[in-house]
Design a protein around this motif. Structure first.
Motif, PDB file in Angstrom:
ATOM      1  N   ALA A  45       0.745  -1.007  -0.013  1.00 11.30           N
ATOM      2  CA  ALA A  45       0.086  -0.031  -0.022  1.00 11.30           C
ATOM      3  C   ALA A  45       0.836   1.201   0.066  1.00 11.30           C
ATOM      4  O   ALA A  45       0.551   2.337  -0.727  1.00 11.30           O
ATOM      5  N   GLN A  46       2.078   1.286   0.875  1.00 12.06           N
ATOM      6  CA  GLN A  46       2.842   2.297   0.820  1.00 12.06           C
ATOM      7  C   GLN A  46       3.328   2.689  -0.575  1.00 12.06           C
ATOM      8  O   GLN A  46       3.858   3.797  -1.034  1.00 12.06           O
ATOM      9  N   ARG A  47       3.955   1.526  -1.046  1.00 16.00           N
ATOM     10  CA  ARG A  47       4.650   1.508  -2.498  1.00 16.00           C
ATOM     11  C   ARG A  47       3.726   2.325  -3.454  1.00 16.00           C
ATOM     12  O   ARG A  47       4.040   3.140  -4.294  1.00 16.00           O
ATOM     13  N   ALA A  48       2.415   1.626  -3.481  1.00 17.35           N
ATOM     14  CA  ALA A  48       1.358   2.345  -4.502  1.00 17.35           C
ATOM     15  C   ALA A  48       0.826   3.556  -4.072  1.00 17.35           C
ATOM     16  O   ALA A  48       0.786   4.305  -5.174  1.00 17.35           O
ATOM     17  N   GLN A  49       1.159   4.119  -2.767  1.00 16.63           N
ATOM     18  CA  GLN A  49       0.643   5.407  -2.557  1.00 16.63           C
ATOM     19  C   GLN A  49       1.918   6.364  -2.924  1.00 16.63           C
ATOM     20  O   GLN A  49       1.504   7.331  -3.768  1.00 16.63           O
ATOM     21  N   ARG A  50       2.816   5.782  -2.833  1.00 19.37           N
ATOM     22  CA  ARG A  50       4.196   6.791  -3.221  1.00 19.37           C
ATOM     23  C   ARG A  50       4.018   6.957  -4.811  1.00 19.37           C
ATOM     24  O   ARG A  50       4.451   7.887  -5.293  1.00 19.37           O
ATOM     25  N   SER A  51       3.840   5.772  -5.516  1.00 21.96           N
ATOM     26  CA  SER A  51       3.751   6.021  -7.000  1.00 21.96           C
ATOM     27  C   SER A  51       2.562   6.575  -7.361  1.00 21.96           C
ATOM     28  O   SER A  51       2.921   7.259  -8.277  1.00 21.96           O
TER      29      SER A  51
END
Length: 153
Positions: A45-51
């Motif tokens: 979720a954090q990786r998708a949010q940063r992306s």
């Protein structure tokens, strides 16, 4: 033939102690699997949010550049149209030539843009496809761990 480690343990430990160890180990294993699943989902979720955040910033910058570039191209196109009109002695034909040039450029940009959007969609799908694959792998090993014929550490 000497007895195996499991057989020796069976002789030393009572059935109650064995079930207590099994219960404790199983409880610990389940808690660890839940913690692993939570960590994997949070990380994804954090990786998708940063992306998504980076993509939003980039889109805003590109929109601003597009507006400024539009004005530059508009005035350059007008200059080209008037220059061709001087050579051809026809403002109509020079306007048509400039419009056809921009139609070709628009078609090329649309094709490349569509390709890039499809690639980004594919990458996003891959990134969010299976966020708990480590948990799934470990869960498949649980039956072997609980098997009484195998020794657990």
């Amino acid at each position: 033939m000497p007895p195996s480690d499991a057989e020796e343990r069976a002789e030393r430990e009572s059935l109650g102690e064995m079930f207590k160890k099994l219960s404790t180990n199983l409880s610990t294993l389940i808690q660890q699997e839940i913690a692993l699943a939570k960590a994997e989902v949070t990380q994804t979720a954090q990786r998708a949010q940063r992306s998504a955040k980076d993509a939003g910033k980039g889109a805003g910058m590109l929109a601003g550049a597009g507006v400024a570039g539009h004005f530059v191209l508009l005035f350059l196109s007008l200059a080209l149209m008037w220059g061709l009109a001087e050579l051809l002695n026809s403002l109509v034909w020079s306007s048509i030539i400039v419009a056809v040039l921009w139609a070709i450029i628009a078609a090329v940009l649309a094709a490349v843009g569509k390709k890039n959007l499809n690639e980004g969609k594919r990458e996003l799908t891959e990134a969010t496809q299976d966020p708990v694959h480590h948990t799934r792998e470990t869960l498949t090993e649980i039956p072997d761990t609980v098997n009484p014929s195998k020794e657990t550490p």
